[in-house]
Motif scaffolding. Structure first.
Motif, PDB file in Angstrom:
ATOM      1  N   GLN A   8       0.831  -1.206   0.000  1.00 59.48           N
ATOM      2  CA  GLN A   8       0.000   0.000   0.000  1.00 59.48           C
ATOM      3  C   GLN A   8       0.864   1.254   0.000  1.00 59.48           C
ATOM      4  O   GLN A   8       0.430   2.313  -0.450  1.00 59.48           O
ATOM      5  CB  GLN A   8      -0.944  -0.009   1.212  1.00 59.48           C
ATOM      6  N   TYR A   9       2.101   1.140   0.475  1.00 62.67           N
ATOM      7  CA  TYR A   9       3.010   2.283   0.582  1.00 62.67           C
ATOM      8  C   TYR A   9       4.238   2.035  -0.285  1.00 62.67           C
ATOM      9  O   TYR A   9       4.850   0.963  -0.219  1.00 62.67           O
ATOM     10  CB  TYR A   9       3.440   2.491   2.029  1.00 62.67           C
ATOM     11  N   PHE A  10       4.620   3.036  -1.070  1.00 58.65           N
ATOM     12  CA  PHE A  10       5.817   2.920  -1.896  1.00 58.65           C
ATOM     13  C   PHE A  10       6.284   4.325  -2.252  1.00 58.65           C
ATOM     14  O   PHE A  10       5.598   5.310  -1.971  1.00 58.65           O
ATOM     15  CB  PHE A  10       5.510   2.082  -3.164  1.00 58.65           C
ATOM     16  N   TRP A  11       7.470   4.394  -2.852  1.00 63.85           N
ATOM     17  CA  TRP A  11       8.030   5.682  -3.257  1.00 63.85           C
ATOM     18  C   TRP A  11       6.956   6.564  -3.912  1.00 63.85           C
ATOM     19  O   TRP A  11       6.135   6.075  -4.660  1.00 63.85           O
ATOM     20  CB  TRP A  11       9.167   5.433  -4.270  1.00 63.85           C
ATOM     21  N   PRO A  12       6.900   7.857  -3.548  1.00 64.66           N
ATOM     22  CA  PRO A  12       7.860   8.642  -2.769  1.00 64.66           C
ATOM     23  C   PRO A  12       7.700   8.549  -1.251  1.00 64.66           C
ATOM     24  O   PRO A  12       8.358   9.290  -0.522  1.00 64.66           O
ATOM     25  CB  PRO A  12       7.593  10.063  -3.256  1.00 64.66           C
ATOM     26  N   GLU A  13       6.822   7.690  -0.776  1.00 63.49           N
ATOM     27  CA  GLU A  13       6.770   7.402   0.663  1.00 63.49           C
ATOM     28  C   GLU A  13       8.014   6.584   1.023  1.00 63.49           C
ATOM     29  O   GLU A  13       8.483   5.765   0.224  1.00 63.49           O
ATOM     30  CB  GLU A  13       5.496   6.627   1.002  1.00 63.49           C
ATOM     31  N   ASN A  14       8.551   6.817   2.221  1.00 61.59           N
ATOM     32  CA  ASN A  14       9.806   6.182   2.612  1.00 61.59           C
ATOM     33  C   ASN A  14       9.560   4.893   3.382  1.00 61.59           C
ATOM     34  O   ASN A  14       9.209   4.917   4.564  1.00 61.59           O
ATOM     35  CB  ASN A  14      10.653   7.144   3.476  1.00 61.59           C
ATOM     36  N   PHE A  15       9.735   3.759   2.701  1.00 64.19           N
ATOM     37  CA  PHE A  15       9.591   2.458   3.336  1.00 64.19           C
ATOM     38  C   PHE A  15      10.663   1.512   2.810  1.00 64.19           C
ATOM     39  O   PHE A  15      11.177   1.687   1.703  1.00 64.19           O
ATOM     40  CB  PHE A  15       8.189   1.880   3.090  1.00 64.19           C
ATOM     41  N   LYS A  16      10.970   0.500   3.606  1.00 67.64           N
ATOM     42  CA  LYS A  16      12.028  -0.448   3.269  1.00 67.64           C
ATOM     43  C   LYS A  16      11.785  -1.149   1.939  1.00 67.64           C
ATOM     44  O   LYS A  16      12.740  -1.526   1.247  1.00 67.64           O
ATOM     45  CB  LYS A  16      12.134  -1.494   4.389  1.00 67.64           C
ATOM     46  N   ILE A  17      10.532  -1.332   1.576  1.00 70.02           N
ATOM     47  CA  ILE A  17      10.218  -2.051   0.350  1.00 70.02           C
ATOM     48  C   ILE A  17      10.774  -1.331  -0.870  1.00 70.02           C
ATOM     49  O   ILE A  17      11.085  -1.969  -1.893  1.00 70.02           O
ATOM     50  CB  ILE A  17       8.680  -2.258   0.232  1.00 70.02           C
ATOM     51  N   ASN A  18      10.929  -0.011  -0.817  1.00 73.80           N
ATOM     52  CA  ASN A  18      11.525   0.734  -1.928  1.00 73.80           C
ATOM     53  C   ASN A  18      12.916   0.195  -2.237  1.00 73.80           C
ATOM     54  O   ASN A  18      13.286  -0.024  -3.389  1.00 73.80           O
ATOM     55  CB  ASN A  18      11.636   2.223  -1.599  1.00 73.80           C
ATOM     56  N   ASP A  19      13.709   0.014  -1.181  1.00 71.57           N
ATOM     57  CA  ASP A  19      15.091  -0.426  -1.335  1.00 71.57           C
ATOM     58  C   ASP A  19      15.160  -1.857  -1.861  1.00 71.57           C
ATOM     59  O   ASP A  19      16.014  -2.184  -2.689  1.00 71.57           O
ATOM     60  CB  ASP A  19      15.805  -0.321   0.018  1.00 71.57           C
ATOM     61  N   LEU A  20      14.267  -2.718  -1.392  1.00 67.60           N
ATOM     62  CA  LEU A  20      14.251  -4.099  -1.871  1.00 67.60           C
ATOM     63  C   LEU A  20      13.897  -4.145  -3.358  1.00 67.60           C
ATOM     64  O   LEU A  20      14.544  -4.857  -4.135  1.00 67.60           O
ATOM     65  CB  LEU A  20      13.242  -4.929  -1.074  1.00 67.60           C
ATOM     66  N   ALA A  21      12.876  -3.401  -3.760  1.00 66.18           N
ATOM     67  CA  ALA A  21      12.479  -3.387  -5.168  1.00 66.18           C
ATOM     68  C   ALA A  21      13.633  -2.922  -6.048  1.00 66.18           C
ATOM     69  O   ALA A  21      13.906  -3.510  -7.106  1.00 66.18           O
ATOM     70  CB  ALA A  21      11.264  -2.481  -5.358  1.00 66.18           C
ATOM     71  N   LEU A  22      14.327  -1.884  -5.611  1.00 67.20           N
ATOM     72  CA  LEU A  22      15.448  -1.349  -6.380  1.00 67.20           C
ATOM     73  C   LEU A  22      16.569  -2.377  -6.501  1.00 67.20           C
ATOM     74  O   LEU A  22      17.158  -2.552  -7.571  1.00 67.20           O
ATOM     75  CB  LEU A  22      15.966  -0.069  -5.714  1.00 67.20           C
ATOM     76  N   ASP A  23      16.867  -3.080  -5.423  1.00 68.32           N
ATOM     77  CA  ASP A  23      17.931  -4.076  -5.443  1.00 68.32           C
ATOM     78  C   ASP A  23      17.572  -5.231  -6.383  1.00 68.32           C
ATOM     79  O   ASP A  23      18.423  -5.728  -7.137  1.00 68.32           O
ATOM     80  CB  ASP A  23      18.193  -4.605  -4.034  1.00 68.32           C
ATOM     81  N   ASP A  57       3.759   5.043 -12.768  1.00 66.74           N
ATOM     82  CA  ASP A  57       4.997   5.753 -12.467  1.00 66.74           C
ATOM     83  C   ASP A  57       6.150   4.825 -12.788  1.00 66.74           C
ATOM     84  O   ASP A  57       5.988   3.605 -12.874  1.00 66.74           O
ATOM     85  CB  ASP A  57       5.083   6.126 -10.982  1.00 66.74           C
ATOM     86  N   VAL A  58       7.342   5.399 -12.927  1.00 71.55           N
ATOM     87  CA  VAL A  58       8.570   4.610 -13.012  1.00 71.55           C
ATOM     88  C   VAL A  58       9.573   5.233 -12.053  1.00 71.55           C
ATOM     89  O   VAL A  58       9.786   6.449 -12.054  1.00 71.55           O
ATOM     90  CB  VAL A  58       9.149   4.597 -14.445  1.00 71.55           C
ATOM     91  N   TYR A  59      10.155   4.399 -11.224  1.00 78.29           N
ATOM     92  CA  TYR A  59      11.132   4.866 -10.233  1.00 78.29           C
ATOM     93  C   TYR A  59      12.395   4.024 -10.372  1.00 78.29           C
ATOM     94  O   TYR A  59      12.399   2.848 -10.042  1.00 78.29           O
ATOM     95  CB  TYR A  59      10.557   4.744  -8.826  1.00 78.29           C
ATOM     96  N   ASN A  60      13.447   4.613 -10.934  1.00 76.71           N
ATOM     97  CA  ASN A  60      14.736   3.920 -11.115  1.00 76.71           C
ATOM     98  C   ASN A  60      14.564   2.553 -11.779  1.00 76.71           C
ATOM     99  O   ASN A  60      15.139   1.557 -11.349  1.00 76.71           O
ATOM    100  CB  ASN A  60      15.450   3.761  -9.774  1.00 76.71           C
ATOM    101  N   GLY A  61      13.754   2.512 -12.806  1.00 76.06           N
ATOM    102  CA  GLY A  61      13.552   1.275 -13.543  1.00 76.06           C
ATOM    103  C   GLY A  61      12.465   0.374 -13.000  1.00 76.06           C
ATOM    104  O   GLY A  61      12.184  -0.678 -13.586  1.00 76.06           O
ATOM    105  N   ILE A  62      11.830   0.759 -11.899  1.00 76.75           N
ATOM    106  CA  ILE A  62      10.756  -0.033 -11.298  1.00 76.75           C
ATOM    107  C   ILE A  62       9.420   0.466 -11.841  1.00 76.75           C
ATOM    108  O   ILE A  62       9.092   1.648 -11.712  1.00 76.75           O
ATOM    109  CB  ILE A  62      10.771   0.083  -9.765  1.00 76.75           C
ATOM    110  N   LYS A  63       8.641  -0.420 -12.434  1.00 82.34           N
ATOM    111  CA  LYS A  63       7.319  -0.059 -12.925  1.00 82.34           C
ATOM    112  C   LYS A  63       6.334  -0.030 -11.758  1.00 82.34           C
ATOM    113  O   LYS A  63       6.205  -1.011 -11.025  1.00 82.34           O
ATOM    114  CB  LYS A  63       6.859  -1.067 -13.974  1.00 82.34           C
ATOM    115  N   ILE A  64       5.655   1.094 -11.603  1.00 83.57           N
ATOM    116  CA  ILE A  64       4.730   1.275 -10.484  1.00 83.57           C
ATOM    117  C   ILE A  64       3.311   1.444 -11.012  1.00 83.57           C
ATOM    118  O   ILE A  64       3.044   2.311 -11.848  1.00 83.57           O
ATOM    119  CB  ILE A  64       5.116   2.511  -9.640  1.00 83.57           C
ATOM    120  N   ASN A  65       2.409   0.608 -10.529  1.00 87.03           N
ATOM    121  CA  ASN A  65       0.990   0.693 -10.860  1.00 87.03           C
ATOM    122  C   ASN A  65       0.234   1.180  -9.626  1.00 87.03           C
ATOM    123  O   ASN A  65       0.255   0.520  -8.586  1.00 87.03           O
ATOM    124  CB  ASN A  65       0.471  -0.677 -11.287  1.00 87.03           C
TER     125      ASN A  65
END
Length: 405
Positions: A8-23, A57-65
Protein backbone atom coordinates in the motif's frame (compact mmCIF):
# COMPACT_ATOMS: atom_id res chain seq x y z
CA UNK A 1 11.51 -14.46 -12.70
CA UNK A 2 8.64 -11.95 -12.80
CA UNK A 3 7.92 -10.46 -9.38
CA UNK A 4 4.90 -8.45 -8.28
CA UNK A 5 5.40 -6.43 -5.11
CA UNK A 6 2.15 -5.52 -3.37
CA UNK A 7 2.51 -2.68 -0.92
CA UNK A 8 0.00 0.00 0.00
CA UNK A 9 3.01 2.28 0.58
CA UNK A 10 5.82 2.92 -1.90
CA UNK A 11 8.03 5.68 -3.26
CA UNK A 12 7.86 8.64 -2.77
CA UNK A 13 6.77 7.40 0.66
CA UNK A 14 9.81 6.18 2.61
CA UNK A 15 9.59 2.46 3.34
CA UNK A 16 12.03 -0.45 3.27
CA UNK A 17 10.22 -2.05 0.35
CA UNK A 18 11.52 0.73 -1.93
CA UNK A 19 15.09 -0.43 -1.33
CA UNK A 20 14.25 -4.10 -1.87
CA UNK A 21 12.48 -3.39 -5.17
CA UNK A 22 15.45 -1.35 -6.38
CA UNK A 23 17.93 -4.08 -5.44
CA UNK A 24 15.90 -6.76 -7.22
CA UNK A 25 15.75 -4.65 -10.39
CA UNK A 26 19.50 -4.01 -10.20
CA UNK A 27 20.01 -7.78 -10.01
CA UNK A 28 18.14 -8.18 -13.26
CA UNK A 29 14.69 -9.30 -12.10
CA UNK A 30 11.49 -8.12 -13.76
CA UNK A 31 9.75 -6.23 -10.95
CA UNK A 32 6.46 -4.36 -10.86
CA UNK A 33 4.82 -2.71 -7.87
CA UNK A 34 1.12 -2.50 -7.09
CA UNK A 35 0.56 0.36 -4.66
CA UNK A 36 -1.71 3.28 -3.77
CA UNK A 37 -1.55 7.01 -4.29
CA UNK A 38 1.05 8.38 -1.83
CA UNK A 39 -0.40 10.10 1.26
CA UNK A 40 1.67 8.81 4.22
CA UNK A 41 2.24 10.17 6.85
CA UNK A 42 0.51 13.53 6.36
CA UNK A 43 -2.82 11.92 5.43
CA UNK A 44 -3.24 13.90 2.21
CA UNK A 45 -2.13 13.17 -1.34
CA UNK A 46 1.37 14.23 -2.29
CA UNK A 47 1.70 17.07 -4.80
CA UNK A 48 0.86 15.83 -8.28
CA UNK A 49 -1.37 12.98 -7.06
CA UNK A 50 -5.09 12.71 -6.45
CA UNK A 51 -7.76 10.03 -6.28
CA UNK A 52 -8.18 10.28 -10.08
CA UNK A 53 -4.57 11.13 -11.00
CA UNK A 54 -2.27 9.10 -13.24
CA UNK A 55 -1.89 5.45 -12.32
CA UNK A 56 1.58 4.68 -13.73
CA UNK A 57 5.00 5.75 -12.47
CA UNK A 58 8.57 4.61 -13.01
CA UNK A 59 11.13 4.87 -10.23
CA UNK A 60 14.74 3.92 -11.12
CA UNK A 61 13.55 1.27 -13.54
CA UNK A 62 10.76 -0.03 -11.30
CA UNK A 63 7.32 -0.06 -12.92
CA UNK A 64 4.73 1.28 -10.48
CA UNK A 65 0.99 0.69 -10.86
CA UNK A 66 -1.07 2.94 -8.59
CA UNK A 67 -4.68 2.42 -7.60
CA UNK A 68 -7.06 4.94 -5.98
CA UNK A 69 -7.60 4.91 -2.24
CA UNK A 70 -9.10 7.03 0.51
CA UNK A 71 -6.41 9.04 2.27
CA UNK A 72 -5.54 8.44 5.92
CA UNK A 73 -6.58 12.04 6.74
CA UNK A 74 -6.19 12.47 10.52
CA UNK A 75 -5.71 8.77 11.10
CA UNK A 76 -8.79 8.14 13.22
CA UNK A 77 -10.15 4.61 13.38
CA UNK A 78 -12.88 5.15 10.77
CA UNK A 79 -10.57 7.06 8.43
CA UNK A 80 -7.92 4.34 8.61
CA UNK A 81 -10.58 1.69 8.02
CA UNK A 82 -11.65 3.43 4.78
CA UNK A 83 -7.99 3.81 3.82
CA UNK A 84 -7.28 0.10 4.34
CA UNK A 85 -10.47 -1.18 2.71
CA UNK A 86 -10.21 1.12 -0.31
CA UNK A 87 -6.71 -0.11 -1.17
CA UNK A 88 -7.71 -3.75 -0.78
CA UNK A 89 -10.76 -3.19 -3.00
CA UNK A 90 -9.08 -1.24 -5.81
CA UNK A 91 -5.93 -3.38 -5.85
CA UNK A 92 -8.10 -6.49 -6.29
CA UNK A 93 -9.93 -4.76 -9.14
CA UNK A 94 -6.57 -4.07 -10.74
CA UNK A 95 -5.64 -7.76 -10.58
CA UNK A 96 -9.02 -8.76 -12.04
CA UNK A 97 -8.94 -6.41 -15.03
CA UNK A 98 -5.24 -6.33 -15.97
CA UNK A 99 -4.75 -10.09 -15.99
CA UNK A 100 -0.95 -9.84 -16.05
CA UNK A 101 0.97 -12.92 -14.96
CA UNK A 102 3.81 -12.93 -12.43
CA UNK A 103 5.73 -15.90 -11.07
CA UNK A 104 5.83 -14.56 -7.52
CA UNK A 105 4.07 -11.91 -5.46
CA UNK A 106 5.61 -10.41 -2.35
CA UNK A 107 3.35 -8.44 -0.02
CA UNK A 108 5.09 -5.95 2.26
CA UNK A 109 2.86 -6.54 5.27
CA UNK A 110 3.06 -3.52 7.42
CA UNK A 111 -0.43 -2.52 8.50
CA UNK A 112 -2.84 -3.25 6.96
CA UNK A 113 -2.42 -6.96 6.33
CA UNK A 114 -5.54 -6.76 4.14
CA UNK A 115 -3.38 -5.47 1.28
CA UNK A 116 -2.36 -9.11 0.67
CA UNK A 117 -5.77 -9.88 -0.85
CA UNK A 118 -4.62 -8.61 -4.24
CA UNK A 119 -1.72 -11.07 -4.15
CA UNK A 120 -3.98 -13.93 -3.06
CA UNK A 121 -6.37 -13.12 -5.88
CA UNK A 122 -3.49 -13.19 -8.35
CA UNK A 123 -2.49 -16.58 -6.96
CA UNK A 124 -6.01 -17.92 -7.47
CA UNK A 125 -6.21 -16.68 -11.06
CA UNK A 126 -2.64 -17.31 -12.24
CA UNK A 127 -1.31 -19.96 -9.81
CA UNK A 128 1.55 -17.70 -8.71
CA UNK A 129 3.43 -18.18 -5.43
CA UNK A 130 2.47 -15.78 -2.65
CA UNK A 131 4.98 -14.50 -0.09
CA UNK A 132 3.89 -12.44 2.92
CA UNK A 133 6.65 -10.36 4.57
CA UNK A 134 5.22 -9.64 8.02
CA UNK A 135 6.35 -6.32 9.46
CA UNK A 136 3.40 -5.80 11.84
CA UNK A 137 1.55 -8.59 13.61
CA UNK A 138 -2.21 -8.61 13.21
CA UNK A 139 -4.59 -8.34 15.01
CA UNK A 140 -2.13 -7.33 17.76
CA UNK A 141 -1.16 -4.11 15.95
CA UNK A 142 -4.81 -3.12 15.58
CA UNK A 143 -5.72 -3.75 19.21
CA UNK A 144 -2.62 -1.95 20.43
CA UNK A 145 -2.96 1.13 18.23
CA UNK A 146 -6.72 1.56 18.61
CA UNK A 147 -7.20 0.10 22.10
CA UNK A 148 -9.82 -2.13 20.53
CA UNK A 149 -11.36 -4.49 23.08
CA UNK A 150 -14.45 -5.72 21.24
CA UNK A 151 -14.11 -9.51 21.48
CA UNK A 152 -16.31 -10.17 18.47
CA UNK A 153 -14.25 -7.91 16.19
CA UNK A 154 -10.97 -9.31 17.55
CA UNK A 155 -12.20 -12.85 16.91
CA UNK A 156 -13.17 -11.95 13.33
CA UNK A 157 -9.78 -10.31 12.72
CA UNK A 158 -8.00 -13.36 14.15
CA UNK A 159 -9.90 -15.66 11.77
CA UNK A 160 -9.07 -13.39 8.85
CA UNK A 161 -5.36 -13.38 9.72
CA UNK A 162 -5.28 -17.16 10.13
CA UNK A 163 -6.90 -17.54 6.70
CA UNK A 164 -4.31 -15.19 5.17
CA UNK A 165 -1.43 -17.12 6.76
CA UNK A 166 -2.85 -20.43 5.56
CA UNK A 167 -3.42 -19.09 2.04
CA UNK A 168 0.11 -17.69 1.65
CA UNK A 169 2.80 -20.01 0.31
CA UNK A 170 5.55 -18.65 2.59
CA UNK A 171 5.52 -16.28 5.55
CA UNK A 172 8.57 -14.09 6.07
CA UNK A 173 9.09 -12.35 9.43
CA UNK A 174 11.23 -9.32 10.27
CA UNK A 175 11.72 -10.54 13.85
CA UNK A 176 12.17 -14.07 15.17
CA UNK A 177 9.84 -13.08 18.01
CA UNK A 178 6.97 -13.05 15.49
CA UNK A 179 7.27 -16.79 14.89
CA UNK A 180 5.53 -17.92 18.09
CA UNK A 181 2.61 -15.54 17.46
CA UNK A 182 2.10 -17.03 14.01
CA UNK A 183 2.50 -20.70 14.99
CA UNK A 184 -0.03 -20.17 17.81
CA UNK A 185 -2.59 -19.75 15.03
CA UNK A 186 -1.92 -23.28 13.81
CA UNK A 187 0.65 -22.36 11.15
CA UNK A 188 3.51 -24.82 10.60
CA UNK A 189 6.84 -23.23 11.58
CA UNK A 190 8.43 -24.85 8.50
CA UNK A 191 6.41 -22.38 6.44
CA UNK A 192 8.13 -19.39 8.11
CA UNK A 193 11.47 -17.76 7.22
CA UNK A 194 13.35 -15.03 9.07
CA UNK A 195 14.04 -12.05 6.78
CA UNK A 196 15.04 -9.04 8.90
CA UNK A 197 15.22 -5.47 7.70
CA UNK A 198 18.46 -3.71 6.79
CA UNK A 199 19.75 -0.19 6.28
CA UNK A 200 19.85 1.48 2.88
CA UNK A 201 23.28 1.74 1.26
CA UNK A 202 23.41 5.49 1.81
CA UNK A 203 23.76 4.89 5.57
CA UNK A 204 26.78 2.64 5.06
CA UNK A 205 28.75 4.60 2.45
CA UNK A 206 29.59 7.89 4.16
CA UNK A 207 31.66 9.31 1.28
CA UNK A 208 28.75 11.32 -0.13
CA UNK A 209 27.80 13.07 3.13
CA UNK A 210 27.59 16.85 2.98
CA UNK A 211 28.42 17.98 6.52
CA UNK A 212 27.61 21.60 5.81
CA UNK A 213 24.26 21.14 4.09
CA UNK A 214 22.09 21.27 7.21
CA UNK A 215 24.63 22.46 9.75
CA UNK A 216 22.79 25.76 10.10
CA UNK A 217 19.77 23.88 11.50
CA UNK A 218 21.73 22.02 14.17
CA UNK A 219 22.37 23.97 17.40
CA UNK A 220 25.67 23.81 19.23
CA UNK A 221 25.77 21.25 22.02
CA UNK A 222 25.35 17.54 22.68
CA UNK A 223 22.90 16.27 20.05
CA UNK A 224 20.30 13.56 20.73
CA UNK A 225 18.60 12.88 17.42
CA UNK A 226 15.28 11.16 16.72
CA UNK A 227 14.34 10.41 13.11
CA UNK A 228 11.06 8.93 11.94
CA UNK A 229 7.33 8.96 12.50
CA UNK A 230 6.04 11.25 15.24
CA UNK A 231 3.18 9.04 16.38
CA UNK A 232 1.60 7.25 19.31
CA UNK A 233 3.85 4.20 19.07
CA UNK A 234 6.99 6.28 19.60
CA UNK A 235 5.87 7.40 23.09
CA UNK A 236 6.57 11.12 22.78
CA UNK A 237 4.93 11.66 26.15
CA UNK A 238 7.93 9.98 27.77
CA UNK A 239 10.43 11.65 25.44
CA UNK A 240 9.15 15.09 26.41
CA UNK A 241 9.22 14.19 30.12
CA UNK A 242 12.86 13.10 29.78
CA UNK A 243 13.71 16.27 27.88
CA UNK A 244 12.12 18.31 30.68
CA UNK A 245 14.34 16.53 33.21
CA UNK A 246 17.50 17.40 31.26
CA UNK A 247 16.66 20.99 30.35
CA UNK A 248 18.89 22.31 33.14
CA UNK A 249 21.79 21.09 30.97
CA UNK A 250 21.22 23.72 28.32
CA UNK A 251 23.90 22.30 26.04
CA UNK A 252 21.94 19.02 25.68
CA UNK A 253 19.79 19.38 22.56
CA UNK A 254 16.97 17.06 21.48
CA UNK A 255 16.58 17.14 17.68
CA UNK A 256 13.45 15.59 16.17
CA UNK A 257 13.31 14.85 12.44
CA UNK A 258 10.05 13.67 10.93
CA UNK A 259 6.33 14.21 10.86
CA UNK A 260 3.18 12.44 11.97
CA UNK A 261 -0.13 12.60 13.79
CA UNK A 262 1.53 13.51 17.09
CA UNK A 263 3.55 16.47 15.82
CA UNK A 264 1.08 19.19 16.81
CA UNK A 265 0.86 17.72 20.33
CA UNK A 266 4.66 17.74 20.60
CA UNK A 267 4.84 21.35 19.43
CA UNK A 268 2.27 22.41 22.04
CA UNK A 269 4.15 20.57 24.81
CA UNK A 270 7.44 22.20 23.86
CA UNK A 271 5.83 25.63 24.18
CA UNK A 272 3.89 24.80 27.35
CA UNK A 273 6.97 23.43 29.14
CA UNK A 274 9.26 26.14 27.80
CA UNK A 275 11.56 23.66 26.05
CA UNK A 276 12.14 25.72 22.92
CA UNK A 277 15.86 26.10 23.65
CA UNK A 278 16.56 22.40 24.11
CA UNK A 279 13.99 20.56 21.92
CA UNK A 280 13.91 21.30 18.20
CA UNK A 281 11.40 20.00 15.67
CA UNK A 282 13.02 20.24 12.24
CA UNK A 283 10.27 18.63 10.17
CA UNK A 284 10.31 15.94 7.51
CA UNK A 285 13.10 15.53 4.95
CA UNK A 286 13.74 12.97 2.20
CA UNK A 287 15.41 9.71 3.20
CA UNK A 288 18.38 10.61 0.99
CA UNK A 289 19.10 13.63 3.21
CA UNK A 290 19.22 11.71 6.50
CA UNK A 291 23.00 11.05 6.52
CA UNK A 292 23.58 14.81 6.23
CA UNK A 293 21.64 15.16 9.51
CA UNK A 294 22.91 12.02 11.26
CA UNK A 295 26.52 13.13 10.92
CA UNK A 296 25.81 15.89 13.46
CA UNK A 297 24.30 13.57 16.10
CA UNK A 298 26.18 12.40 19.17
CA UNK A 299 23.59 9.68 19.88
CA UNK A 300 20.46 8.45 18.13
CA UNK A 301 17.18 7.96 19.99
CA UNK A 302 15.02 4.84 19.64
CA UNK A 303 11.73 4.59 21.54
CA UNK A 304 8.59 2.47 21.51
CA UNK A 305 5.62 2.36 23.85
CA UNK A 306 5.18 -0.27 26.54
CA UNK A 307 3.06 -2.64 24.46
CA UNK A 308 3.62 -6.38 24.01
CA UNK A 309 3.45 -6.10 20.23
CA UNK A 310 6.30 -3.58 20.17
CA UNK A 311 8.49 -5.80 22.34
CA UNK A 312 8.43 -8.40 19.54
CA UNK A 313 9.37 -5.92 16.81
CA UNK A 314 12.81 -4.92 15.56
CA UNK A 315 12.33 -1.23 14.69
CA UNK A 316 13.96 -0.80 11.27
CA UNK A 317 15.58 2.45 12.35
CA UNK A 318 17.73 0.42 14.76
CA UNK A 319 19.52 -1.19 11.81
CA UNK A 320 19.86 2.27 10.23
CA UNK A 321 21.43 3.79 13.34
CA UNK A 322 23.81 0.84 13.76
CA UNK A 323 24.86 0.82 10.10
CA UNK A 324 25.68 4.52 10.33
CA UNK A 325 27.93 3.87 13.31
CA UNK A 326 26.12 6.02 15.86
CA UNK A 327 25.51 4.93 19.47
CA UNK A 328 21.85 4.39 20.36
CA UNK A 329 19.84 5.38 23.40
CA UNK A 330 16.94 2.95 23.62
CA UNK A 331 13.72 3.29 25.61
CA UNK A 332 11.84 0.14 24.62
CA UNK A 333 11.26 -3.48 25.58
CA UNK A 334 11.99 -6.86 24.08
CA UNK A 335 14.00 -7.78 21.04
CA UNK A 336 15.10 -4.24 20.11
CA UNK A 337 16.46 -3.64 23.60
CA UNK A 338 18.18 -7.04 23.55
CA UNK A 339 19.97 -6.22 20.29
CA UNK A 340 21.36 -2.96 21.69
CA UNK A 341 22.52 -4.84 24.77
CA UNK A 342 24.05 -7.75 22.83
CA UNK A 343 25.83 -5.42 20.41
CA UNK A 344 26.96 -3.12 23.25
CA UNK A 345 26.14 -0.21 20.99
CA UNK A 346 24.34 2.14 23.33
CA UNK A 347 22.38 2.83 26.50
CA UNK A 348 19.20 0.99 27.40
CA UNK A 349 16.10 1.48 29.51
CA UNK A 350 12.64 -0.03 29.63
CA UNK A 351 9.77 1.32 27.55
CA UNK A 352 8.12 4.44 29.02
CA UNK A 353 10.83 4.79 31.72
CA UNK A 354 11.51 8.46 31.09
CA UNK A 355 13.58 8.74 34.28
CA UNK A 356 15.99 6.11 32.93
CA UNK A 357 15.99 7.81 29.55
CA UNK A 358 17.03 11.09 31.16
CA UNK A 359 19.72 9.26 33.16
CA UNK A 360 21.06 7.61 30.01
CA UNK A 361 21.19 10.94 28.22
CA UNK A 362 23.30 12.38 31.04
CA UNK A 363 25.46 9.24 31.04
CA UNK A 364 26.08 9.55 27.29
CA UNK A 365 26.73 13.27 27.72
CA UNK A 366 29.39 12.52 30.33
CA UNK A 367 30.92 9.83 28.09
CA UNK A 368 32.00 12.55 25.64
CA UNK A 369 35.21 12.87 27.62
CA UNK A 370 36.22 9.26 26.89
CA UNK A 371 36.14 7.07 23.80
CA UNK A 372 32.96 5.32 25.01
CA UNK A 373 30.64 6.91 22.43
CA UNK A 374 33.00 6.13 19.57
CA UNK A 375 33.43 2.54 20.75
CA UNK A 376 29.69 1.96 21.05
CA UNK A 377 29.15 3.33 17.57
CA UNK A 378 31.79 0.99 16.14
CA UNK A 379 30.27 -1.95 18.01
CA UNK A 380 26.90 -1.28 16.42
CA UNK A 381 28.38 -1.03 12.94
CA UNK A 382 30.23 -4.34 13.38
CA UNK A 383 27.12 -6.08 14.72
CA UNK A 384 25.10 -4.75 11.80
CA UNK A 385 27.60 -6.07 9.25
CA UNK A 386 27.48 -9.53 10.81
CA UNK A 387 23.71 -9.81 11.34
CA UNK A 388 21.87 -7.43 9.00
CA UNK A 389 23.90 -7.22 5.80
CA UNK A 390 21.54 -6.36 2.95
CA UNK A 391 23.39 -8.47 0.37
CA UNK A 392 23.24 -11.61 2.52
CA UNK A 393 19.57 -11.09 3.46
CA UNK A 394 18.43 -10.51 -0.13
CA UNK A 395 20.52 -13.49 -1.32
CA UNK A 396 18.59 -15.57 1.20
CA UNK A 397 15.26 -14.12 0.06
CA UNK A 398 15.98 -14.87 -3.60
CA UNK A 399 16.99 -18.43 -2.69
CA UNK A 400 13.60 -18.84 -0.98
CA UNK A 401 11.87 -17.51 -4.11
CA UNK A 402 13.75 -19.86 -6.41
CA UNK A 403 13.11 -22.87 -4.21
CA UNK A 404 9.38 -22.27 -4.44
CA UNK A 405 9.22 -22.32 -8.25
Amino acid sequence: MKILIVSQYFWPENFKINDLALDLVNRGYDVEVLTGKPNYPQGKFYAGYSFFSHSRDVYNGIKINRVPLCTRRNGTGLQLAFNFISFAFFSCLYILFHRKKYDISLTYAISPITQVYAALLHKKIHKSKTFLWVQDLWPESVTSASKLDNKVIIKLLSKMVKHIYNSSDRILVQSKSFISSITERGIDEKKIDYIPNWAEDLFIDNTAINKNRYKYLIPNGFIIMFAGNIGEAQDFESIIKAAEKTKYRTDIKWIILGDGRKREWVEDKIKHLNLQDTVKLLGRYPLEDMPDFFIHADVMLLTLKDEEIFSKTIPSKLQTYMAFGKPVIGMLNGVGLNIISEADCGYIGAASDYNKLAENVILAYNDQSSDALLRKGKNGKAFYAENFSKAIIIDHLIAIFQKSL
